[in-house]
Motif scaffolding. Structure first.
Motif, PDB file in Angstrom:
ATOM      1  N   ASP A 180       0.840  -1.191   0.000  1.00 59.90           N
ATOM      2  CA  ASP A 180       0.000   0.000   0.000  1.00 59.90           C
ATOM      3  C   ASP A 180       0.877   1.243   0.000  1.00 59.90           C
ATOM      4  N   ASP A 181       0.252   2.416   0.119  1.00 58.19           N
ATOM      5  CA  ASP A 181       0.998   3.670   0.027  1.00 58.19           C
ATOM      6  C   ASP A 181       2.031   3.822   1.136  1.00 58.19           C
ATOM      7  N   ASP A 182       1.807   3.147   2.268  1.00 54.41           N
ATOM      8  CA  ASP A 182       2.730   3.243   3.389  1.00 54.41           C
ATOM      9  C   ASP A 182       3.778   2.135   3.387  1.00 54.41           C
ATOM     10  N   GLY A 183       3.742   1.258   2.396  1.00 47.59           N
ATOM     11  CA  GLY A 183       4.735   0.202   2.323  1.00 47.59           C
ATOM     12  C   GLY A 183       4.318  -1.082   2.991  1.00 47.59           C
ATOM     13  N   ASN A 184       3.034  -1.217   3.416  1.00 45.87           N
ATOM     14  CA  ASN A 184       2.575  -2.455   4.027  1.00 45.87           C
ATOM     15  C   ASN A 184       2.290  -3.509   2.960  1.00 45.87           C
ATOM     16  N   VAL A 185       2.551  -4.767   3.309  1.00 43.31           N
ATOM     17  CA  VAL A 185       2.207  -5.875   2.422  1.00 43.31           C
ATOM     18  C   VAL A 185       0.717  -6.158   2.581  1.00 43.31           C
ATOM     19  N   VAL A 186       0.020  -6.209   1.468  1.00 44.96           N
ATOM     20  CA  VAL A 186      -1.432  -6.358   1.533  1.00 44.96           C
ATOM     21  C   VAL A 186      -1.879  -7.558   0.732  1.00 44.96           C
ATOM     22  N   ASN A 187      -3.050  -8.039   1.033  1.00 45.73           N
ATOM     23  CA  ASN A 187      -3.674  -9.141   0.309  1.00 45.73           C
ATOM     24  C   ASN A 187      -4.275  -8.610  -0.987  1.00 45.73           C
ATOM     25  N   PRO A 188      -3.842  -9.145  -2.118  1.00 50.65           N
ATOM     26  CA  PRO A 188      -4.372  -8.636  -3.384  1.00 50.65           C
ATOM     27  C   PRO A 188      -5.881  -8.790  -3.502  1.00 50.65           C
ATOM     28  N   GLY A 189      -6.458  -9.733  -2.750  1.00 52.23           N
ATOM     29  CA  GLY A 189      -7.884  -9.973  -2.888  1.00 52.23           C
ATOM     30  C   GLY A 189      -8.736  -8.947  -2.173  1.00 52.23           C
ATOM     31  N   ASP A 190      -8.576  -8.849  -0.884  1.00 52.60           N
ATOM     32  CA  ASP A 190      -9.456  -7.970  -0.121  1.00 52.60           C
ATOM     33  C   ASP A 190      -8.728  -6.774   0.488  1.00 52.60           C
ATOM     34  N   GLN A 191      -7.460  -6.558   0.083  1.00 54.05           N
ATOM     35  CA  GLN A 191      -6.679  -5.412   0.546  1.00 54.05           C
ATOM     36  C   GLN A 191      -6.500  -5.399   2.060  1.00 54.05           C
ATOM     37  N   GLU A 192      -6.611  -6.546   2.704  1.00 57.50           N
ATOM     38  CA  GLU A 192      -6.383  -6.611   4.142  1.00 57.50           C
ATOM     39  C   GLU A 192      -4.869  -6.628   4.419  1.00 57.50           C
ATOM     40  N   VAL A 193      -4.443  -5.809   5.399  1.00 60.04           N
ATOM     41  CA  VAL A 193      -3.028  -5.744   5.718  1.00 60.04           C
ATOM     42  C   VAL A 193      -2.601  -7.037   6.394  1.00 60.04           C
ATOM     43  N   ILE A 194      -1.535  -7.652   5.897  1.00 57.29           N
ATOM     44  CA  ILE A 194      -1.048  -8.914   6.440  1.00 57.29           C
ATOM     45  C   ILE A 194       0.154  -8.692   7.351  1.00 57.29           C
ATOM     46  N   ILE A 195       1.116  -7.891   6.924  1.00 49.99           N
ATOM     47  CA  ILE A 195       2.335  -7.676   7.700  1.00 49.99           C
ATOM     48  C   ILE A 195       2.764  -6.223   7.557  1.00 49.99           C
ATOM     49  N   GLU A 196       3.237  -5.638   8.653  1.00 50.33           N
ATOM     50  CA  GLU A 196       3.674  -4.250   8.636  1.00 50.33           C
ATOM     51  C   GLU A 196       5.175  -4.202   8.369  1.00 50.33           C
ATOM     52  N   SER A 197       5.548  -3.481   7.346  1.00 56.22           N
ATOM     53  CA  SER A 197       6.952  -3.403   6.961  1.00 56.22           C
ATOM     54  C   SER A 197       7.667  -2.315   7.745  1.00 56.22           C
ATOM     55  N   ALA A 198       9.000  -2.345   7.644  1.00 55.78           N
ATOM     56  CA  ALA A 198       9.797  -1.297   8.278  1.00 55.78           C
ATOM     57  C   ALA A 198       9.474   0.067   7.674  1.00 55.78           C
ATOM     58  N   LEU A 199       9.218   0.086   6.365  1.00 58.95           N
ATOM     59  CA  LEU A 199       8.852   1.340   5.722  1.00 58.95           C
ATOM     60  C   LEU A 199       7.535   1.869   6.274  1.00 58.95           C
ATOM     61  N   ALA A 200       6.595   0.962   6.518  1.00 59.15           N
ATOM     62  CA  ALA A 200       5.314   1.401   7.057  1.00 59.15           C
ATOM     63  C   ALA A 200       5.469   1.989   8.457  1.00 59.15           C
TER      64      ALA A 200
END
Length: 606
Positions: A180-200
């Motif tokens: 996403d815009d903050d650098g989080n890894v997201v699920n391509p299907g429902d856009q649910e955040v899965i893991i928070e990255s260092a960038l996020a």
């Protein structure tokens, strides 16, 4: 009356420059090229080319040059990879004090023997090859992110498939990881955040900042200017000093009767009241005997080191040649000049009256010498810097470090399990790096993990040896500063001290944390005896560095409480006015970075 042309150059507008033949009567025939006197080129059987004129030659040459440029641009004839082998001029400067350690520069000789500074390359990392090992770079351990498991995916998909390839091969297409815009890894299907990255995490912290970027820039510029102004003010005071800084500037000598031997008196030893002559002196810990000021070697040594460091930094930021000149004079005066030099030993440091030899604690007197080495990295850039000065200093310190390695006093000091042992390591690492003995410096840093951090810090974070002192708060901070200085050098040497934990969880961070609540309470509740109060100046410096290294929010909140108190004492003249801005910036940019050096960083601690 016509104006006369005053130019000494001929006019280019006259008829003499219009289509004037260079060669007249040039003809081409079956017999070759011939010259004749006829303007028509009258050679028998030849076909005239016409007159060759200056203008036609220029036009023809310009056309050829234009065509060559177009074709060379289109087809890359002049690119470096087109086969052109242009000679490369290498400007090799004779630099007797290169910026050591510099792990990304291989040794000059094929086998390292031709490198006058020794092998700068840190040891290979333990536990696997990291990026950059082809240069011998010891990188910090890579933090491996946990495998991404999307909720609608098969956990077994990451394993090998029946076809022997990675999951997804030979069948379904691999699922694309999206951010996403903050650098989080997201699920391509429902856009649910899965893991928070260092960038996020960093993005969220940046957005939560109480100041705008413009405000941050404004504050940073003001703090920088303030820090430099303080530095230059102190450097100008040093520049104006006409005193002689030398071990010969005393009215008593060491038991050796050599005026060039360094001499200092043990500050916690007092005359024995039970003896008529006061000998032997007795120790009263925490109480400084003012008699130490009757011998000025210690005071002059520390003043020389401080002033060379400050003038060296002032030279770096202002370019004022007089600062470099004064530094060169002070260094020659203390170490090299025939009339004023110091012998390369501290056999009579911390002398107790009535003794024939100094105490092992006197070795501590020289530990701030790394400040001089820091300054030399900048001073040697001055074009008029004496080229023989650094080699001569290296020769002096080669003899001095041999004394550190072999003398009985230094060997006993090295075994100290409190701040004396820690500062021995600080001193000898600084000298080893100055001499290019990087492997020796790294070995000291490696041993310090188990000879300094493990035994000197408890599982709770106390420093037991320092807690036994009468001025226990001061010495706890003093040893913490030494440990953090070692950790900073460990960054350059491939040794991680910041995050090292001993068998019971001993660590530098725990030592900071143990003192924190007592600092916020003004020392109230401190569990052991303590004389002379709870000065927060140096602990605040440790806390600031701790915040940069560990990012612990409680450190930042504590800084907000302690910093105004320390600043108020500065404003009232109770303590010296200083700025730690340079060290803060240096820590942010270089700490925990391999080969970061961080010369300005040393201001923080000592």
């Amino acid at each position: 009356m016509a104006m006369r042309n005053s130019s000494v150059l001929p006019s280019h507008s006259g008829p003499q420059f219009k289509d004037k033949p260079i060669l007249s009567g040039l003809t081409v025939g079956s017999g070759g090229i011939s010259l004749g006197n006829s303007p028509t080129g009258g050679g028998s059987g030849g076909s005239p080319i016409g007159r060759i004129t200056l203008r036609r030659v220029i036009l023809f040459s310009g056309s050829c040059l234009f065509v060559y440029i177009v074709f060379s641009t289109m087809f890359g004839l002049n690119r470096p990879d087109s086969g052109s082998d242009f000679p490369k001029v290498k400007h090799q400067e004779h630099d007797p004090y290169e910026d050591l350690p510099n792990p990304i520069v291989p040794p000059k000789g094929d086998d390292g023997h031709n490198d006058p500074y020794g092998d700068r390359r840190p040891a290979p990392p333990v536990g696997g090859v990291q990026h950059g090992q082809e240069y011998g770079i010891q990188q910090p351990p890579l933090q491996q992110a946990p495998p991404i498991q999307l909720e609608n995916s098969d956990p077994a998909a990451g394993g090998e498939s029946e076809s022997g390839g990675a999951g997804g091969k030979g069948g379904e297409s691999e699922q694309q990881v999206q951010l996403d815009d903050d650098g989080n890894v997201v699920n391509p299907g429902d856009q649910e955040v899965i893991i928070e990255s260092a960038l996020a995490i960093a993005t969220r912290a940046r957005k939560a900042s109480p100041v705008s970027y413009a405000q941050m820039l404004s504050a940073a510029r003001r703090e920088r200017d303030y820090a430099i102004a303080l530095m230059v003010r102190e450097a100008e005071i040093a520049l104006a000093s006409t005193a002689v800084y030398s071990v010969t500037n005393k009215d008593q000598t060491a038991p050796s009767n050599d005026i060039h031997d360094y001499l200092s008196l043990s500050k916690y030893f007092w005359p024995n009241k039970d003896q008529p002559n006061g000998l032997p002196y007795k120790r009263i810990d925490g109480h400084v005997n003012p008699e130490i000021e009757t011998v000025r070697d210690y005071r002059l040594l520390r003043t020389m080191i401080r002033e060379v460091h400050m003038m060296g930094m002032a030279y770096h930021f202002t370019g004022r040649k007089e600062f470099a000149d004064k530094c060169a004079m002070r260094l020659k005066e203390w170490f090299l000049d025939e009339a004023t030099y110091m012998n390369p030993n501290i056999n009579f440091g911390s002398l107790r009256k009535g003794e024939k030899l100094g105490a092992r604690t006197g070795v501590l007197d020289m530990f701030t010498i790394f400040r001089v080495f820091d300054a030399l990295h900048y001073l040697k850039q001055e074009p008029t810097w004496p080229q023989d000065l650094i080699p001569q200093l290296q020769e002096w310190f080669t003899r001095y470090v041999r004394w550190l390695e072999t003398s009985t006093l230094a060997k006993v000091e090295r075994k100290g399990n409190n701040n004396h042992g820690t500062y021995f390591d600080v001193q000898i690492i600084g000298i080893y790096l100055f001499l290019g003995r990087v492997d020796d410096a790294r070995e000291v840093a490696l041993q310090a993990l188990h000879t300094r951090i493990d035994p000197q810090i408890s599982a709770r974070g106390e420093q037991p040896e320092e807690m036994e002192r009468k001025t226990s708060w001061y010495y706890s901070v003093f040893n913490l500063q030494a440990l953090m200085t070692l950790a900073r050098w460990g960054d350059d040497l491939g040794v991680d001290m910041w995050f090292h934990e001993g068998p019971q969880g001993q660590s530098i961070k725990k030592a900071i944390d143990f003192m924190l609540p007592f600092a916020l309470a003004g020392g109230e509740g401190w569990p052991v005896e303590n004389l002379k109060g709870y000065d927060m100046t140096d602990y605040l410096k440790c806390l600031q560095i701790g915040w940069h290294i560990y990012g612990d929010e409680k450190y930042l909140k504590a800084i907000e409480v302690l910093e105004p108190k320390v600043q108020r004492e500065m404003d009232e003249g109770k303590i010296k006015t200083v700025s730690t801005f340079m060290c803060d910036m240096s820590t942010l940019m270089e700490a925990t970075t391999r080969g970061g050096h961080g010369f300005i960083w040393h201001w923080c601690l000592t």
